[in-house]
Write a protein that holds these residues in place. Structure first.
Motif, PDB file in Angstrom:
ATOM      1  N   LEU A  20       0.820  -1.205   0.000  1.00  0.00           N
ATOM      2  CA  LEU A  20       0.000   0.000   0.000  1.00  0.00           C
ATOM      3  C   LEU A  20       0.861   1.265   0.000  1.00  0.00           C
ATOM      4  O   LEU A  20       0.525   2.255  -0.652  1.00  0.00           O
ATOM      5  CB  LEU A  20      -0.948  -0.017   1.201  1.00  0.00           C
ATOM      6  CG  LEU A  20      -1.958  -1.163   1.191  1.00  0.00           C
ATOM      7  CD1 LEU A  20      -2.760  -1.177   2.482  1.00  0.00           C
ATOM      8  CD2 LEU A  20      -2.866  -1.077  -0.015  1.00  0.00           C
ATOM      9  N   ILE A  21       1.980   1.238   0.706  1.00  0.00           N
ATOM     10  CA  ILE A  21       2.881   2.387   0.708  1.00  0.00           C
ATOM     11  C   ILE A  21       3.481   2.585  -0.681  1.00  0.00           C
ATOM     12  O   ILE A  21       3.564   3.714  -1.177  1.00  0.00           O
ATOM     13  CB  ILE A  21       3.974   2.232   1.778  1.00  0.00           C
ATOM     14  CG1 ILE A  21       3.344   2.323   3.165  1.00  0.00           C
ATOM     15  CG2 ILE A  21       5.065   3.290   1.617  1.00  0.00           C
ATOM     16  CD1 ILE A  21       4.268   1.926   4.296  1.00  0.00           C
ATOM     17  N   SER A  22       3.864   1.497  -1.334  1.00  0.00           N
ATOM     18  CA  SER A  22       4.410   1.588  -2.690  1.00  0.00           C
ATOM     19  C   SER A  22       3.388   2.177  -3.659  1.00  0.00           C
ATOM     20  O   SER A  22       3.725   3.024  -4.488  1.00  0.00           O
ATOM     21  CB  SER A  22       4.862   0.217  -3.194  1.00  0.00           C
ATOM     22  OG  SER A  22       5.937  -0.248  -2.430  1.00  0.00           O
ATOM     23  N   TRP A  26       3.694   5.677  -5.737  1.00  0.00           N
ATOM     24  CA  TRP A  26       3.489   5.739  -7.187  1.00  0.00           C
ATOM     25  C   TRP A  26       2.449   6.810  -7.518  1.00  0.00           C
ATOM     26  O   TRP A  26       2.641   7.621  -8.418  1.00  0.00           O
ATOM     27  CB  TRP A  26       3.049   4.366  -7.693  1.00  0.00           C
ATOM     28  CG  TRP A  26       2.762   4.346  -9.158  1.00  0.00           C
ATOM     29  CD1 TRP A  26       3.635   4.109 -10.167  1.00  0.00           C
ATOM     30  CD2 TRP A  26       1.488   4.563  -9.780  1.00  0.00           C
ATOM     31  NE1 TRP A  26       2.994   4.169 -11.371  1.00  0.00           N
ATOM     32  CE2 TRP A  26       1.671   4.450 -11.164  1.00  0.00           C
ATOM     33  CE3 TRP A  26       0.212   4.851  -9.284  1.00  0.00           C
ATOM     34  CZ2 TRP A  26       0.628   4.617 -12.071  1.00  0.00           C
ATOM     35  CZ3 TRP A  26      -0.822   5.011 -10.191  1.00  0.00           C
ATOM     36  CH2 TRP A  26      -0.607   4.889 -11.560  1.00  0.00           C
ATOM     37  N   GLY A  27       1.353   6.811  -6.777  1.00  0.00           N
ATOM     38  CA  GLY A  27       0.306   7.803  -7.008  1.00  0.00           C
ATOM     39  C   GLY A  27       0.790   9.217  -6.768  1.00  0.00           C
ATOM     40  O   GLY A  27       0.482  10.132  -7.535  1.00  0.00           O
ATOM     41  N   ALA A  28       1.557   9.413  -5.707  1.00  0.00           N
ATOM     42  CA  ALA A  28       2.079  10.742  -5.407  1.00  0.00           C
ATOM     43  C   ALA A  28       2.998  11.227  -6.527  1.00  0.00           C
ATOM     44  O   ALA A  28       2.942  12.386  -6.936  1.00  0.00           O
ATOM     45  CB  ALA A  28       2.828  10.725  -4.080  1.00  0.00           C
ATOM     46  N   LYS A  29       3.817  10.337  -7.047  1.00  0.00           N
ATOM     47  CA  LYS A  29       4.744  10.691  -8.124  1.00  0.00           C
ATOM     48  C   LYS A  29       3.982  11.149  -9.364  1.00  0.00           C
ATOM     49  O   LYS A  29       4.296  12.173  -9.960  1.00  0.00           O
ATOM     50  CB  LYS A  29       5.620   9.484  -8.462  1.00  0.00           C
ATOM     51  CG  LYS A  29       6.530   9.685  -9.653  1.00  0.00           C
ATOM     52  CD  LYS A  29       7.302   8.404  -9.939  1.00  0.00           C
ATOM     53  CE  LYS A  29       8.094   8.515 -11.216  1.00  0.00           C
ATOM     54  NZ  LYS A  29       8.770   7.250 -11.526  1.00  0.00           N
ATOM     55  N   ILE A  37       0.482  18.669  -6.839  1.00  0.00           N
ATOM     56  CA  ILE A  37       0.174  18.305  -5.452  1.00  0.00           C
ATOM     57  C   ILE A  37       1.103  17.182  -5.015  1.00  0.00           C
ATOM     58  O   ILE A  37       1.299  16.210  -5.734  1.00  0.00           O
ATOM     59  CB  ILE A  37      -1.293  17.857  -5.307  1.00  0.00           C
ATOM     60  CG1 ILE A  37      -2.215  19.021  -5.665  1.00  0.00           C
ATOM     61  CG2 ILE A  37      -1.569  17.336  -3.902  1.00  0.00           C
ATOM     62  CD1 ILE A  37      -3.674  18.631  -5.744  1.00  0.00           C
ATOM     63  N   VAL A  38       1.684  17.307  -3.832  1.00  0.00           N
ATOM     64  CA  VAL A  38       2.579  16.292  -3.304  1.00  0.00           C
ATOM     65  C   VAL A  38       1.928  15.650  -2.090  1.00  0.00           C
ATOM     66  O   VAL A  38       1.459  16.337  -1.196  1.00  0.00           O
ATOM     67  CB  VAL A  38       3.936  16.922  -2.893  1.00  0.00           C
ATOM     68  CG1 VAL A  38       4.845  15.872  -2.295  1.00  0.00           C
ATOM     69  CG2 VAL A  38       4.582  17.585  -4.091  1.00  0.00           C
ATOM     70  N   MET A  39       1.887  14.322  -2.071  1.00  0.00           N
ATOM     71  CA  MET A  39       1.369  13.610  -0.903  1.00  0.00           C
ATOM     72  C   MET A  39       2.482  13.490   0.129  1.00  0.00           C
ATOM     73  O   MET A  39       3.613  13.190  -0.211  1.00  0.00           O
ATOM     74  CB  MET A  39       0.898  12.210  -1.306  1.00  0.00           C
ATOM     75  CG  MET A  39      -0.327  12.204  -2.149  1.00  0.00           C
ATOM     76  SD  MET A  39      -0.765  10.555  -2.719  1.00  0.00           S
ATOM     77  CE  MET A  39      -0.901   9.632  -1.207  1.00  0.00           C
ATOM     78  N   ASP A  40       2.138  13.717   1.374  1.00  0.00           N
ATOM     79  CA  ASP A  40       3.109  13.598   2.452  1.00  0.00           C
ATOM     80  C   ASP A  40       2.981  12.229   3.084  1.00  0.00           C
ATOM     81  O   ASP A  40       1.997  11.927   3.748  1.00  0.00           O
ATOM     82  CB  ASP A  40       2.874  14.682   3.488  1.00  0.00           C
ATOM     83  CG  ASP A  40       3.861  14.614   4.637  1.00  0.00           C
ATOM     84  OD1 ASP A  40       4.849  13.856   4.545  1.00  0.00           O
ATOM     85  OD2 ASP A  40       3.658  15.325   5.618  1.00  0.00           O
ATOM     86  N   ILE A  41       3.980  11.358   2.863  1.00  0.00           N
ATOM     87  CA  ILE A  41       3.960  10.031   3.479  1.00  0.00           C
ATOM     88  C   ILE A  41       5.079   9.909   4.508  1.00  0.00           C
ATOM     89  O   ILE A  41       5.531   8.834   4.834  1.00  0.00           O
ATOM     90  CB  ILE A  41       4.039   8.911   2.410  1.00  0.00           C
ATOM     91  CG1 ILE A  41       5.280   9.069   1.547  1.00  0.00           C
ATOM     92  CG2 ILE A  41       2.786   8.880   1.575  1.00  0.00           C
ATOM     93  CD1 ILE A  41       5.539   7.886   0.654  1.00  0.00           C
ATOM     94  N   ALA A  42       5.508  11.060   5.022  1.00  0.00           N
ATOM     95  CA  ALA A  42       6.606  11.075   5.971  1.00  0.00           C
ATOM     96  C   ALA A  42       6.252  10.380   7.289  1.00  0.00           C
ATOM     97  O   ALA A  42       7.135   9.975   8.028  1.00  0.00           O
ATOM     98  CB  ALA A  42       7.047  12.516   6.248  1.00  0.00           C
ATOM     99  N   ALA A  43       4.981  10.219   7.576  1.00  0.00           N
ATOM    100  CA  ALA A  43       4.580   9.586   8.830  1.00  0.00           C
ATOM    101  C   ALA A  43       4.783   8.075   8.804  1.00  0.00           C
ATOM    102  O   ALA A  43       4.676   7.417   9.822  1.00  0.00           O
ATOM    103  CB  ALA A  43       3.112   9.892   9.114  1.00  0.00           C
TER     104      ALA A  43
END
Length: 51
Positions: A20-22, A26-29, A37-43
């Motif tokens: 799911l993270i991958s 991919w979607g954020a890219k 728009i950039v997704m923040d997955i830093a958490a």
């Protein structure tokens, strides 16, 4: 009001976390390319290596 429902993830479900993270990465890219728009997955606390 609906009754409270609690969910406990199974071991099998937890194994999907890297997948799911991958997909999220991919979607954020690709979303960034088209909308800026950039997704923040830093958490995320699990390292993900995309090959």
């Amino acid at each position: 009001m609906p009754p409270r429902v609690e969910y406990a993830i199974t071991e099998e479900g937890f194994e999907l976390k890297p997948v799911l993270i991958s997909i999220s990465m991919w979607g954020a890219k690709h979303k960034q390319k088209h909308t800026g728009i950039v997704m923040d997955i830093a958490a995320c606390t699990t390292p993900v290596e995309v090959k």
